[in-house]
Design a protein around this motif. Sequence first.
Motif, mmCIF file in Angstrom:
data_model
loop_
_atom_site.group_PDB
_atom_site.id
_atom_site.type_symbol
_atom_site.label_atom_id
_atom_site.label_comp_id
_atom_site.label_asym_id
_atom_site.label_seq_id
_atom_site.Cartn_x
_atom_site.Cartn_y
_atom_site.Cartn_z
ATOM 1 N N LYS A 1 -25.461 70.666 -15.839
ATOM 2 C CA LYS A 1 -26.471 71.465 -15.125
ATOM 3 C C LYS A 1 -26.677 70.935 -13.707
ATOM 4 C CE LYS A 1 -31.298 72.966 -15.463
ATOM 5 N NZ LYS A 1 -31.181 74.398 -15.239
ATOM 6 N N LEU A 2 -26.749 71.856 -12.758
ATOM 7 C CA LEU A 2 -26.977 71.475 -11.364
ATOM 8 C C LEU A 2 -28.441 71.076 -11.190
ATOM 9 C CD1 LEU A 2 -25.001 74.448 -9.801
ATOM 10 C CD2 LEU A 2 -24.323 72.028 -9.675
ATOM 11 N N ILE A 3 -28.653 69.871 -10.647
ATOM 12 C CA ILE A 3 -30.012 69.382 -10.397
ATOM 13 C C ILE A 3 -30.228 69.412 -8.891
ATOM 14 C CG2 ILE A 3 -31.647 67.502 -10.757
ATOM 15 C CD1 ILE A 3 -30.542 68.599 -13.395
ATOM 16 N N LEU A 4 -31.051 70.358 -8.438
ATOM 17 C CA LEU A 4 -31.240 70.546 -6.995
ATOM 18 C C LEU A 4 -32.189 69.492 -6.439
ATOM 19 C CD1 LEU A 4 -31.543 74.438 -6.738
ATOM 20 C CD2 LEU A 4 -29.544 72.992 -7.013
ATOM 21 N N PRO A 5 -31.889 68.992 -5.233
ATOM 22 C CA PRO A 5 -32.775 67.987 -4.639
ATOM 23 C C PRO A 5 -34.175 68.536 -4.401
ATOM 24 C CG PRO A 5 -30.682 68.101 -3.445
ATOM 25 C CD PRO A 5 -30.719 69.264 -4.392
ATOM 26 N N GLN A 6 -35.163 67.629 -4.494
ATOM 27 C CA GLN A 6 -36.557 67.992 -4.194
ATOM 28 C C GLN A 6 -36.908 67.645 -2.750
ATOM 29 O OE1 GLN A 6 -38.689 69.472 -6.370
ATOM 30 N NE2 GLN A 6 -37.161 69.538 -7.994
ATOM 31 N N ARG A 7 -36.027 66.908 -2.072
ATOM 32 C CA ARG A 7 -36.301 66.509 -0.692
ATOM 33 C C ARG A 7 -36.199 67.722 0.232
ATOM 34 N NH1 ARG A 7 -33.000 62.586 -2.865
ATOM 35 N NH2 ARG A 7 -31.120 63.528 -2.025
ATOM 36 N N PRO A 8 -36.842 67.665 1.424
ATOM 37 C CA PRO A 8 -36.780 68.808 2.340
ATOM 38 C C PRO A 8 -35.346 69.126 2.796
ATOM 39 C CG PRO A 8 -38.540 67.303 2.984
ATOM 40 C CD PRO A 8 -37.749 66.611 1.909
ATOM 41 N N GLY A 9 -35.129 70.374 3.132
ATOM 42 C CA GLY A 9 -33.815 70.804 3.621
ATOM 43 C C GLY A 9 -32.808 70.845 2.488
ATOM 44 N N LEU A 10 -31.549 70.558 2.816
ATOM 45 C CA LEU A 10 -30.534 70.451 1.770
ATOM 46 C C LEU A 10 -30.859 69.291 0.836
ATOM 47 C CD1 LEU A 10 -27.184 70.911 3.766
ATOM 48 C CD2 LEU A 10 -28.285 72.593 2.296
ATOM 49 N N GLY A 11 -31.575 68.297 1.368
ATOM 50 C CA GLY A 11 -31.908 67.122 0.557
ATOM 51 C C GLY A 11 -30.771 66.115 0.501
ATOM 52 N N LEU A 12 -30.010 66.037 1.593
ATOM 53 C CA LEU A 12 -28.857 65.117 1.633
ATOM 54 C C LEU A 12 -29.294 63.705 1.998
ATOM 55 C CD1 LEU A 12 -26.479 67.359 3.751
ATOM 56 C CD2 LEU A 12 -26.327 66.967 1.284
ATOM 57 N N ARG A 13 -28.521 62.753 1.512
ATOM 58 C CA ARG A 13 -28.663 61.369 1.958
ATOM 59 C C ARG A 13 -27.268 60.817 2.195
ATOM 60 N NH1 ARG A 13 -33.452 59.415 -1.890
ATOM 61 N NH2 ARG A 13 -31.881 59.563 -3.510
ATOM 62 N N PRO A 14 -27.098 59.997 3.256
ATOM 63 C CA PRO A 14 -25.782 59.387 3.446
ATOM 64 C C PRO A 14 -25.444 58.518 2.243
ATOM 65 C CG PRO A 14 -27.220 58.965 5.328
ATOM 66 C CD PRO A 14 -28.073 59.572 4.259
ATOM 67 N N ARG A 15 -24.216 58.574 1.829
ATOM 68 C CA ARG A 15 -23.775 57.731 0.707
ATOM 69 C C ARG A 15 -23.274 56.440 1.311
ATOM 70 N NH1 ARG A 15 -22.054 59.351 -4.522
ATOM 71 N NH2 ARG A 15 -22.237 61.500 -3.831
ATOM 72 N N VAL A 16 -24.007 55.377 1.110
ATOM 73 C CA VAL A 16 -23.735 54.131 1.827
ATOM 74 C C VAL A 16 -22.325 53.621 1.534
ATOM 75 C CG1 VAL A 16 -24.474 51.742 2.160
ATOM 76 C CG2 VAL A 16 -26.185 53.561 1.836
ATOM 77 N N SER A 17 -21.883 53.751 0.286
ATOM 78 C CA SER A 17 -20.598 53.169 -0.081
ATOM 79 C C SER A 17 -19.427 53.825 0.641
ATOM 80 C CB SER A 17 -20.374 53.285 -1.588
ATOM 81 O OG SER A 17 -20.413 54.648 -1.959
ATOM 82 N N ALA A 18 -19.621 55.087 1.109
ATOM 83 C CA ALA A 18 -18.532 55.769 1.806
ATOM 84 C C ALA A 18 -18.374 55.252 3.224
ATOM 85 C CB ALA A 18 -18.771 57.270 1.829
ATOM 86 N N GLY A 19 -19.360 54.497 3.710
ATOM 87 C CA GLY A 19 -19.269 53.916 5.044
ATOM 88 C C GLY A 19 -19.339 54.948 6.146
ATOM 89 N N ALA A 20 -19.871 56.112 5.859
ATOM 90 C CA ALA A 20 -19.967 57.158 6.889
ATOM 91 C C ALA A 20 -21.268 57.904 6.712
ATOM 92 C CB ALA A 20 -18.803 58.122 6.756
ATOM 93 N N ALA A 21 -21.753 58.472 7.794
ATOM 94 C CA ALA A 21 -22.976 59.256 7.709
ATOM 95 C C ALA A 21 -22.888 60.421 8.656
ATOM 96 C CB ALA A 21 -24.184 58.406 8.043
#
Length: 369
Positions: free
Chosen positions: A349-369
């Motif tokens: 099941k898709l769990i939609l973010p509750q944060r404003p906007g798309l609700g994205l956060r940089p994924r630190v382990s990918a080393g990119a933002a």
Amino acid sequence: MNRRTFLSTPVLAVPPAAAASAPGAASLITRIRRLNLRHTWTTVMSSSQYRDTFFVEYSRDGITGIGEGAPIVRYKESAESCRRAVESIREWLSSQNPEAFVPFMDGVFRRVEGQFAAKAALDIALMDWNAQRLGVPLWRLFGLDPASAPVTTYSIGIDKADVIRQKVREAADFPVLKVKVGLDNDEEVMAALRSVTDKPLRVDANEGFRSKEQAVEKILWLEKQGVEFIEQPLPAANLEDMNWIRKRIHIPVIADEACLHPADIPRLAPYFDGVNVKVDKCGGLLEAKRMIEIARSLGLKVMLGCMVSSSVAITAAAHLSPLVDYADLDGNLLISNDPYEGVRVDKGKLILPQRPGLGLRPRVSAGAA
Ligand code: MG
């Protein structure tokens, strides 16, 4: 609080960064990212180890909206052509009011021919910006209930039997799987799948069947394998054979390659049971929502699909997913260097973010933002 104070109280505090930037000045960053596939991805159309997708970062008043579009070679798109399309209207984009996102995107469609992945990236960045500006998750801006988000399928790419079995084990959390058919080894692929799972399957032929007779023979066989529906059995331009096929089979047929834009849907309605809507193909969330509404008005089932992309494009599509019957939003799960995290999946099941906007956060382990 009386009515007067209520009306004069800003609903949202403008983030402090706004003070530092010139009022109303917009900044735009275009970016191409190489997304590495976890497994070499084979379909009727292609086999590859990475995809380059196109990103837009739209900043104004201290808020940055992020968008992504996956270019489709078939429609003469590349990440570079997307970038050129957006750069060609950079000055005009900077002069527009992002809060009026409907006329803003109408203007983009009037100014840019084709290049729908570029339009999708812009549209998503604008919608992310606006929902952040209003302090609400994007699904709320669309008036949707995240509890109604569907399960997403997880795609098992065509491969050798032992790799397929491994992929199915990796997909343990997903109650429904999707598999590409239409190559010569369909029997082998299906046997490998069925040796390790009895989950319902959805199949995509990607126009791969060579005749209406072969399509019927294959689909009747697929029905016995526990397949729920099939996408695009014949080439997109072949509508006349579709009803001959549908009279002889028992599962729904969904148009994908035949269905790109809102205007395609009334033409397809007599020949298919449903349509696959893709944000990258139609040019953004506003167009995708329009397609969903047109399909619904014609009594069609709606599937929300995706390209291989990061969590930006997938999360954007997921915010519309409470509107659809079927979701196939796993493009971010197929890559190994996703720069963001957004939508999550819990037992499919898709769990939609509750944060404003798309609700994205940089994924630190990918080393990119
Ligand atoms: Mg498809």
